[in-house]
Every structure is written in structure tokens, then in C-alpha cells.
Design a protein around this motif. Structure first.
Motif, short mmCIF file in Angstrom:
data_model
loop_
_atom_site.label_atom_id
_atom_site.label_comp_id
_atom_site.label_asym_id
_atom_site.label_seq_id
_atom_site.Cartn_x
_atom_site.Cartn_y
_atom_site.Cartn_z
N UNK A 1 23.75 27.46 18.14
CA UNK A 1 23.59 26.59 19.31
C UNK A 1 25.09 26.77 20.73
N UNK A 2 24.08 26.86 21.93
CA UNK A 2 25.58 27.70 23.36
C UNK A 2 26.35 26.90 23.22
N UNK A 3 27.47 27.64 22.98
CA UNK A 3 29.18 26.84 23.27
C UNK A 3 29.89 26.32 22.05
N UNK A 4 28.75 26.22 21.19
CA UNK A 4 29.70 25.66 20.06
C UNK A 4 28.82 26.68 18.85
N UNK A 5 30.59 26.74 17.91
CA UNK A 5 30.15 27.57 16.35
C UNK A 5 29.27 27.45 15.99
N UNK A 6 29.04 28.72 16.08
CA UNK A 6 27.72 28.67 14.74
C UNK A 6 27.54 29.18 13.27
N UNK A 7 27.50 27.90 13.08
CA UNK A 7 27.26 28.06 11.19
C UNK A 7 25.85 28.46 10.88
N UNK A 8 25.88 28.96 9.26
CA UNK A 8 25.30 28.79 8.31
C UNK A 8 25.26 28.21 7.05
N UNK A 9 24.36 26.65 7.00
CA UNK A 9 24.49 26.11 6.21
C UNK A 9 24.08 26.04 4.59
N UNK A 10 24.53 26.19 3.65
CA UNK A 10 23.59 26.93 2.23
C UNK A 10 23.99 25.81 1.19
N UNK A 11 23.27 25.32 0.73
CA UNK A 11 22.75 24.32 -0.74
C UNK A 11 22.53 24.81 -2.15
N UNK A 12 23.38 24.68 -3.16
CA UNK A 12 22.76 25.66 -4.34
C UNK A 12 22.96 24.52 -5.64
N UNK A 13 22.77 24.46 -6.52
CA UNK A 13 22.86 24.00 -7.40
C UNK A 13 22.14 24.71 -9.02
N UNK A 14 22.62 24.57 -9.85
CA UNK A 14 23.37 25.80 -11.08
C UNK A 14 22.62 24.67 -11.94
N UNK A 15 22.05 24.73 -13.90
CA UNK A 15 21.98 23.80 -14.24
C UNK A 15 23.27 23.53 -15.11
N UNK A 16 23.30 22.36 -15.01
CA UNK A 16 24.33 21.95 -15.49
C UNK A 16 24.86 20.75 -14.41
N UNK A 17 25.05 21.74 -13.28
CA UNK A 17 25.61 20.86 -12.53
C UNK A 17 24.94 19.80 -11.89
N UNK A 18 25.69 18.24 -11.73
CA UNK A 18 25.25 17.16 -11.50
C UNK A 18 25.21 16.59 -9.97
N UNK A 19 25.61 17.78 -9.07
CA UNK A 19 25.67 17.29 -7.32
C UNK A 19 24.90 18.91 -7.18
N UNK A 20 24.73 18.72 -5.84
CA UNK A 20 24.45 19.84 -4.69
C UNK A 20 26.36 20.79 -4.48
N UNK A 21 25.99 21.47 -4.64
CA UNK A 21 27.56 22.60 -3.93
C UNK A 21 27.17 22.87 -2.48
N UNK A 22 28.15 22.07 -1.32
CA UNK A 22 27.67 22.48 -0.01
C UNK A 22 28.20 23.44 0.68
N UNK A 23 27.65 24.81 1.80
CA UNK A 23 29.05 25.49 1.67
C UNK A 23 28.07 25.40 3.17
N UNK A 24 29.44 25.79 4.67
CA UNK A 24 29.53 26.04 5.39
C UNK A 24 30.22 27.74 5.92
N UNK A 25 29.32 28.03 6.93
CA UNK A 25 30.09 29.47 6.76
C UNK A 25 30.10 30.08 8.19
N UNK A 26 31.00 29.69 9.23
CA UNK A 26 31.16 30.70 9.87
C UNK A 26 30.80 31.93 10.36
N UNK A 27 29.18 31.94 11.20
CA UNK A 27 28.60 32.77 12.52
C UNK A 27 28.26 33.27 13.41
N UNK A 28 28.93 34.83 13.85
CA UNK A 28 29.33 34.50 15.53
C UNK A 28 27.94 35.20 15.88
N UNK A 29 27.14 35.54 15.13
CA UNK A 29 26.13 36.57 15.78
C UNK A 29 24.89 35.98 16.14
N UNK A 30 23.93 36.37 16.70
CA UNK A 30 22.91 35.73 16.57
C UNK A 30 21.62 36.13 16.13
#
Length: 246
Positions: A132-161
Motif C-alpha cells: 500500500x502506498x504511504x503505509x507500512x508494507x506487511x507480510x501476513x503469515x498463518x501457520x498450523x502444526x499438528x497438535x495446535x488448537x489454533x492458527x499462529x498469526x504473524x505480521x512481518x514488516x517488509x518495505x520492499x516492492x
């Protein structure tokens, strides 16, 4: 031998020689929405379709739309509606229901898993990269591993194009490789939760196409990565790149 018999013999010999060189190769799969527990497999080598009945894993629902998301190691990931996902092996009858996804959790650009979902070291990974122009660029990641009762959500900053294409990541040498809309690659490491955009290969597509402007696929074959591009309004392949393992 007639000409027709000769042609038939050549066609039947092709898959045999192919199978000798590559003992396993992928088949195209589709769910039959009109019949419970029925799915179809298409063999692209011999161009033959098979109908398989299996009532214990793939069960279409009248209440929500179901979509095949990803397949590997004999398993498929299926999305049911907006929040529910399950992994199924139609050949063994195994099925694993994943936790309910977070709000808008289905709005990802690609999804894949590292190993069979019934393995303890499996990681299911969904990825979406915003730009998004003028806003922080983000990578959104959802992960699940066997045994997890919910998804793990991670937001990672990324200023690249870098902008992720609509293509499933490829789990390659312990990391998830993501195809960009210009043909370059981003890499997510699920162990230390880090993201980087590779300097090489350089972009192979001109301009700055938006996600969804063309068909894109990142594939692995014999320890190499291949990127394939085709515009929506064009029949032949538009661009093909080969990413050799260094």
C-alpha cells in the motif's frame, strides 16, 4: 500392423517409458459436487480420467462452497466456506480437521505444507503480502502444526516492492519460497519466522503487474524451481523462468 494400431502402440508405450524414468508423477484432481465422496483423477501422460469413490474423506457440503487448495504426498487441503479447512488423504481414508481460521483468514495468496499433515513435523503455511502506498508494507503469515488448537498469526514488516502472486509457496530446503508478480522470489523461514526477498533471480516480467493479472505458478522439479507465467487473455505460455539450485 495398421496405422491406427501403430499410433495406439506409441501412445501406450509413452507412459511406460515415462513411468520407468519417473516412478511417480502428479495427477489432476477434482471434487464431484453432485456425488458425495466421489472425486476424479486425470492422468496427463496417457490423457485418461478416473472416477474414485471414497465416502470417508472428501464429503461435499450443501451449506458451503468447497475448494481444493493444495496437494502433495497423497494429501489434499480443502477449504470449506470462509473459516474451515481440512486435510484428507483419499487413498488411505485419513482426514484431519484444522482449527477454525481467524477472521478473513481465507484471504491469502498461497498455501502449502512442508510434509504430510499426519507427520509431527508438518507445517501448514498461508502467506499474503500487502503493498500500500504511504503505509507500512506487511507480510501476513498463518501457520498450523499438528497438535495446535489454533492458527499462529504473524505480521512481518517488509518495505520492499515485492508483491506475492496468486501461487502456492514451494517448501524447498526447509523454507517456503513465494513467487512474486514480477518473477522474483521471497522466502519465509518457519523456524525463526523471518522473511527475505532474494536479489537473484532478478525479475523476469516487465512493469509492476498487480496480483491476479496473470496466471503464475512456482513449481519444483528434480531439485530445481520453475516459474511459469501466462496472461489471462493469452493461450501460449508468456514467460518461463528456471531457478537453478546453487
Amino acid at each position: 500392423m495398421s496405422e491406427k494400431s501403430a499410433k495406439d502402440g506409441a501412445r501406450s508405450a509413452k507412459p511406460i517409458h515415462y513411468a520407468e524414468r519417473y516412478p511417480t508423477y502428479p495427477l489432476l484432481m477434482s471434487i464431484c459436487s453432485s456425488s458425495t465422496g466421489v472425486f476424479k483423477l486425470f492422468d496427463p501422460v496417457i490423457q485418461k480420467e478416473y472416477t474414485v469413490k471414497n465416502s470417508s474423506t472428501l464429503v461435499p457440503s450443501n451449506d458451503c462452497f468447497q475448494m481444493l487448495l493444495f496437494a502433495k504426498h497423497g494429501w489434499v487441503l480443502v477449504m470449506g466456506g470462509d473459516k474451515y479447512m481440512y486435510a484428507a488423504n483419499p487413498f488411505t481414508g485419513e482426514r484431519i480437521d484444522l482449527p477454525e481460521m481467524p477472521q478473513y483468514g481465507n484471504q491469502f495468496d498461497g498455501i502449502s505444507f512442508s510434509s504430510a499433515p499426519n507427520c509431527p513435523d508438518c507445517t501448514v503455511c498461508c502467506i499474503h503480502k500487502l503493498r500500500n502506498i504511504g503505509r507500512t508494507e506487511l507480510l501476513y503469515v498463518l501457520m498450523w502444526r499438528p497438535g495446535d488448537e489454533h492458527w499462529t498469526k504473524e505480521d512481518i514488516g517488509d518495505e520492499t516492492q515485492f508483491r506475492t502472486a496468486y501461487s502456492n509457496p514451494v517448501f524447498y530446503h526447509g523454507e517456503f519460497y513465494c513467487l512474486g508478480t514480477r518473477g522474483n522470489l521471497g522466502v519465509f523461514n518457519p523456524d525463526n519466522m523471518t522473511w527475505r526477498v532474494l536479489d537473484k533471480p532478478e525479475p523476469v516480467v516487465d512493469g509492476d503487474p498487480m496480483t491476479g493479472e496473470q496466471h503464475c505458478q512456482l513449481l519444483e522439479f528434480r531439485d530445481d524451481l520453475f516459474a511459469i507465467f501466462r496472461p489471462h487473455d493469452s493461450m501460449p505460455l508468456y514467460q518461463e523462468g528456471c531457478y537453478m539450485d546453487s
